[in-house]
Structures are given as C-alpha cells and as structure tokens.
Write a protein that holds these residues in place. Structure first.
Motif, short mmCIF file in Angstrom:
data_model
loop_
_atom_site.label_atom_id
_atom_site.label_comp_id
_atom_site.label_asym_id
_atom_site.label_seq_id
_atom_site.Cartn_x
_atom_site.Cartn_y
_atom_site.Cartn_z
N ASN A 113 -8.88 -3.99 -3.40
CA ASN A 113 -9.02 -3.99 -4.85
C ASN A 113 -10.07 -5.02 -5.25
O ASN A 113 -9.74 -6.15 -5.56
N ARG B 299 2.06 -17.49 -2.20
CA ARG B 299 1.71 -16.44 -3.17
C ARG B 299 2.44 -15.14 -2.84
O ARG B 299 1.97 -14.05 -3.18
N GLU B 300 3.55 -15.28 -2.15
CA GLU B 300 4.31 -14.10 -1.77
C GLU B 300 4.87 -13.42 -3.02
O GLU B 300 5.17 -14.08 -4.02
N ASN C 257 6.76 -12.01 4.63
CA ASN C 257 6.05 -11.10 3.74
C ASN C 257 6.45 -9.65 3.92
O ASN C 257 6.29 -8.84 3.03
N THR D 293 -5.29 -10.52 1.31
CA THR D 293 -4.87 -9.22 0.78
C THR D 293 -5.47 -8.08 1.60
O THR D 293 -4.81 -7.09 1.90
N HIS D 294 -6.74 -8.23 1.96
CA HIS D 294 -7.41 -7.20 2.75
C HIS D 294 -6.85 -7.15 4.17
O HIS D 294 -6.72 -6.09 4.76
N TYR E 238 -3.85 -7.89 5.19
CA TYR E 238 -2.52 -7.24 5.25
C TYR E 238 -2.68 -5.71 5.30
O TYR E 238 -2.02 -5.03 6.06
N ARG E 239 -3.62 -5.21 4.51
CA ARG E 239 -3.84 -3.78 4.50
C ARG E 239 -4.43 -3.32 5.84
O ARG E 239 -4.01 -2.31 6.41
N ASP F 67 1.75 -3.90 4.95
CA ASP F 67 2.11 -3.69 3.55
C ASP F 67 3.03 -2.47 3.46
O ASP F 67 3.43 -1.91 4.49
#
Lengths: 387, 284
Positions: free
Chosen positions: A39, A243-244, A275, A364-365, A367-368, A373
C-alpha cells in the motif's frame, strides 16, 4: 517553558536536500521493489494524524508546527508504538507496592519505552549502555540481592547476542529475571537482516529453566508482566515493535502453559503466536466467506506449551502453526514435537520465516512477502485442507 | 558506603589456612585425576585473608542478606575455595571427599544452587564482574553494608565483557565493589601476556575510573592484607581494583612460575613431594 531556539537555516536546508536525495534513490530502486509494494502511501499523506499526535507527549520532540507535516523525530515516532506497554505496566506495578522491581536496558530505554519508569524511579532504573552482556550479568546479580529485574531490550541484542549470558547467568542459576525482547522477528524491517531476530525461539527453547512466552499486543504484554512478575524463575517475553494490531480489549490471566482460543471452527486449527495471532483472525474472516471454518488459538506460552490445546486441535483436523520466526527449531517445530511424540497423526503446515536470511524492506511489505498476514495464513489453511 | 570491621587475626593463622588451601587442592585433584593447581596456589593468600580476616559472612546462615558477596571470574580455582568453606562450616567437610564424583555438588567450577557459601555460579570466564556490579547496585539500593568482591584471572582481562563491567562499575560509582586480578601469568596456552597482551593493566583500570591498587607480591601476607583492606575499607566513591601480581603454582617448587601446571595431575611420588613442600613452606 523556555522559548524554543529558532532552527538554524542549515537544518531545514539539509532536511530538504536529504528528502530530495531520498526521493531520487527511491525512484531509482522503485522498479525492483515494485513487487513488494503493498500500500504505497498516498502523496502528501501525514505520517500521523493530528488526532493521534494530540495523544502523544511531545515535550521532548524537536518537531514544531513549522516542520513539514510528514516530518518526525524519535519522540513522534515512538508515540506510534502504542503496544510497547512494559514501562507503563511496571510503573503501575511499582505504584501498587512492587518496590523490588528494577529495570535494566542497554541504551534502548526510549525505543522499548521503559524510559518513563526511569524518569519516575531513577534509583531503580539501570541503563547499562551498549553493553548487553554486562547488563544481563548485572541483572542476575541484582536478582541475587532479592530484587526483581526486568530487562527491556531489542530481542536480537538480548536473546541472540546475549544467549550465553542468559544461559549461564540467569537460567543455570534459575534466577527470577524477567526479559522483554521487543522488535522480534522481522519487525526491524529495512534496518537490516542483522537486526532481524528469527532464531531466538529455537535458541531459547533449548535452555532449561527458561519459560518462553509471546504476548501478541500491548494488552497481552501488560497481562504477561502483571501475571508473572513475581514468578520465581526466569521468563523471556517475545514481543513485537509496538505497532501490532490490537487483539485484546482487556487484560487476562497470562498463564504459564496457557493459551486463548479466540475463534472456533470445525475444519482446521491455526495455532499462532505474536503478530500471527491477528493474521490468524484475519484468515478466519477470509476463509469464512469461502465456507471454511477455522479455530484460532493464541498459543502465547511457547515453552511450556499448552499440550492439551494441540491435542484438541488434532482432533479437529489439520493444524497450521504460525509464527514470525524461523520455522526450523521455532514454535512450529515445538508443535511438531507434540504431534509426533503423542502420535496425534495429523497434518501440520508451518507458516513462518523460511530457514534463510530474510530480505530487508518495510515491515508491512515483508509480512506480505513472507505470507505472514491474513492472506498468507488463509492460503496455508487451504493447502492443509487439500492434503 | 560504610567500611566494615576487620577481625584481628594472627599472620600465622593466614599462613596455615593458605597451606590448607594448597594441601586440599592437591588432595582433591588426586580424587579427580585433573585439576587447576597453578590458579589455586596463586590465590591462596588472597582467599585466606578475605575469608578469615576481611569478609563478613556467616557459615550458619549462608544466605544472610547483609553478607559480603564473593564471586569468582576464575571459577576454575574453586577447588581452592571449597576447603575454606568446609573449614568455616558452610558444609560438612566430608563433602570434599566426593569432589568431582558422579553427582557431587563439588566440581571444577562452583555452583551457587548446590554449595552453601557460593554466591554465584561461574565457569564462563568474564561474567562475574558484571554479576558483582549487579550485586553492588542491589546492596546500595537496599541500604545493605554488603560489598561485592570478584576475583578474576589475568587471562580473563582479554574478555570484552570485563571492560563493559568496568565502565558500569565506574559509571555508577560503586565503592562497594572490589575487583581483584590474580596476575599469575598462566593460562591454557601459556602466559596470557604472550597469548594476548592485556598489560598495562594499571593504566587501563585507572583510565576506566577505578581506584587501582597494585599489589606487587600477592603472597606477602602484610602487603596483601594492606591492599585488600584499602580496597574494601577505604571507599572513595569509585570501585576498587587490586592488581595482585602472584606466582602460578606458588608453594611447590616444580610448579612455581610455570604455566604448565595451570592444569595437571601429580602421580604418587610427586604428590608426596608436593605435600612435603607445602607443609615445610613459610610463605608470606
């Protein structure tokens, strides 16, 4: 409050130049990293909302209204790590009469957010500087004096750099030292693979006397400390970067050997930690629309493991273990041991970090990319059900 | 930090107890088949002075909260400490006869959970000064008169963690913390100064902010008493470090000043020679 000194011109200029350089580097490397982009932030999007900023203590921040709204310094950034509740919880415990609690850190009191404890109780707050091994030994020494040391540090520099000190000074001696390793797994993202901590479960799971637990959000972390601060033996709490996504809305009994069943479904079970608990919940929602019903369990006690929860899961069908750690020797491996030793005869699909050094990128990237996720866990459940 | 009373002890008693340490080291090594003679003999006078004159401990109350803490960075010399603890009554003397036997509480390195009087387990070189930093911080926080004393080896000065602990001790102004470096010149691969030079140690410890006392002969009882007493009982807002220059294997002529007896074993004929020399010796 003393008036703020005006910022030197050079500071703003440098900032702008840095940003131009950053944008140039980004545009050059963007094409290669395109596939990892999840995103991309919308142009001009604020780093944090004005509402959120209002909730943060900016007393020590250098960022004023004159700055670009996307600018931030360490103080602003830390305000976003809402799930790092160690300091706040320990203050509450101290206020409630636990005057034996002492906090140890290695130049990470701010990033792991125990600095507030130090400001309130300076006599009971020991910042040992970037000397982690000494910190661990000193914590052991403090424990022998009848105090209750809580170490707060990044997990890599605590669990992996300090593993021999944890083994010899804290666990061999079975001293009641509590360790909170934050930013575990790949939470450090683009700071680099050196800062990723995916091997800690495998290493710590093999150390006798050590209880190993994984609070998945700030409420779980405060529950973990409140329930176990007086436990007469060492515990390592494997926490995230703060930031979970929020899983729990109220505190609970964070029992050694316990687990929480958060969703119930008949087709398969996701046993998750950290997470991946939220990822499991997301997977539950994704799969529901496909007619697949899964049970999701927060297996926050990695060692000792809630063996009964594994037995129950095996009765239901395939098991998916999910962790932000190396699947070799990690949490999934612990589940595999139970399945094999008890002859449970069910299929185990492991979601986690592959047995290789991780790539770097924004968390974030990452994890994907690694399937850590909701979509990743859902895909693992589908694979498991296909057999 | 208050200093603590010093017991009035005759020098001959210290000499006798140092002999006990050496004699028992030979006897226990004979049970085991291998032992750290050199390191135990080099610290004999230091340990005798600490336990029989300077430290405040209670054999009938080994976990007494205000006791002085003694930790060994050079845990491999515990064979010389066990006889002292037994002699003081921390545990029955016949435990010594089980030294190194299957399941014994007493082995080459000390274990705090098994042996009354052992304040911290050791074996991994370089850890225990850090532990002592924690003990000293804890004593100060609790308002206890306890002091933390850590005996280290000269080879141990190569460990980076020592200097982490040295910074912490000075930073926190721990004048209830005493480090003693037994500089006997013997390590597994020879003289530590040849293996990896750590000298000049005086300048290093001073630069790290410690009150550094050079003890030029760690076997001279008067000199050693004076150095240890100054380190323990003259607090000046800094931790103290005693650099004790000693002789490896001191007390047995064929071991003295050699690294080869850092670890070894004496056969029947040589063991008698060693006992005879220890008994006849007038060290200090």
């Amino acid at each position: 409050m003393a008036p703020r000194l005006p910022r030197a011109e050079g500071h703003r200029t440098r900032l702008c130049r840095d940003r131009r350089r950053r944008d140039r580097v980004r545009s050059e490397t963007m094409s290669q990293s395109e596939k990892y982009r999840a995103n991309p932030p919308a142009p001009g999007m604020a780093y944090m909302s004005a509402e959120l900023k209002k909730t943060i203590d900016l007393a020590e921040s250098t960022v004023t209204d004159d700055f670009d709204e996307r600018s931030w310094d360490m103080v602003v950034s830390l305000g976003l790590s809402r799930q790092l509740t160690t300091g706040r919880t320990l203050i509450e415990l101290a206020e409630a009469g636990h005057d034996d609690i002492v906090v140890c850190t290695a130049d990470l009191g701010r990033p792991t957010q125990v600095i507030g404890f130090g400001q309130k109780y300076p006599d009971r707050y020991f910042n040992f500087g970037i000397a982690e091994r000494n910190m661990i030994g000193a914590a052991a020494g403090l424990a022998t004096m009848g105090l209750t040391p809580v170490i707060s540090n990044y997990s890599f520099f605590l669990a992996l750099m300090g593993v021999e000190n944890i083994r010899n000074d804290i666990c061999y001696t079975n001293l009641p030292v509590k360790m909170v390793g934050t930013h575990s797994g790949i939470a450090m993202g683009f700071y680099g693979t050196s800062h990723h901590c995916c091997e800690d479960i495998g290493a710590l799971r093999a150390i006798p006397n050590l209880t190993l637990m994984a609070p998945c959000d700030g409420t779980a972390l405060s529950s973990a400390l409140r329930t176990n601060v007086k436990h007469p033996a060492p515990i390592y709490f494997r926490a995230g970067r703060g930031r979970e996504a929020v899983v729990y809305d109220k505190e609970f009994d964070f029992r050694i050997g316990g687990s929480n069943t958060l969703r119930e479904g008949r087709h398969a079970t996701v046993l998750a930690i950290g997470n991946l608990v939220k990822a499991g919940l997301d997977a539950h929602d994704i799969l529901k629309s496909e007619g697949i019903e899964i049970t999701v369990v927060d297996m926050y006690s990695i060692r000792p493991l809630d063996v009964a929860a594994v037995r129950d899961a095996a009765k239901r069908g395939p098991i998916v273990s999910a962790e932000e750690a190396n699947i070799t020797g990690g949490f999934g491996a612990a589940i595999a041991e139970v399945i094999a030793e008890e002859g449970l005869g069910t299929r185990l699909t492991k979601v986690g970090m592959p047995d290789a050094y991780s790539v770097l990128g924004p968390p974030t990237h990452l994890y994907r990319h690694y399937g850590l996720d909701g979509e990743g866990v859902a895909a693992a459940v589908r694979r498991a059900l296909k057999g | 930090m208050p200093s603590r009373a010093v017991r009035n002890v005759d020098r001959s008693l210290i000499r006798e107890k140092a002999k006990l340490i050496r004699r028992e080291t030979v006897r226990l090594t004979d049970i085991c088949g291998s032992g750290h003679y050199g390191s135990s003999f080099s610290m004999a006078e230091i340990v005798a002075l600490l336990y029989y004159q300077l430290l405040h401990v209670k054999a009938d109350e080994p976990r007494w909260a205000d006791r002085d803490r003694f930790t060994m960075g050079k845990g491999h010399a515990a064979i010389g400490l066990f006889p002292v603890l037994a002699d003081l009554g921390f545990f029955p003397a016949d435990w010594l006869d089980t030294y190194s036997r299957m399941g014994s509480f007493l082995g080459d390195h000390p274990e705090m959970k098994k042996v009354p009087g052992i304040d911290f387990s050791s074996g991994s070189i370089g850890h225990n000064l850090s532990v002592s930093v924690g003990m000293a911080l804890g004593a100060r926080l609790k308002g206890s008169p306890a002091r933390a004393v850590c005996l280290m080896g000269d080879g141990e000065m190569n460990e980076g963690q020592i200097w982490e602990a040295a910074q912490a001790g000075a930073h926190y102004g721990l004048d209830n913390l005493v480090g003693i470096v037994d500089i006997n010149g013997a390590g597994s691969d020879g003289d530590p100064q040849q293996t990896l030079r750590s000298e000049p140690l005086k300048e290093k410890w001073e630069a790290f902010g410690w009150n550094t006392i050079v003890l030029r002969d760690g076997h001279d009882i008067d000199l050693t008493f004076d150095a240890l007493n100054r380190a323990l009982n003259a607090p000046d807002g800094r931790p103290a470090c005693v650099l004790a220059y000693t002789v490896a294997g001191k007390g047995v002529s064929f071991m003295e000043g050699t690294w080869q007896w850092h670890l070894g074993f004496l056969g029947p004929k040589d063991i008698e020679r060693a006992y005879a020399e220890i008994d006849a010796g007038e060290i200090g």
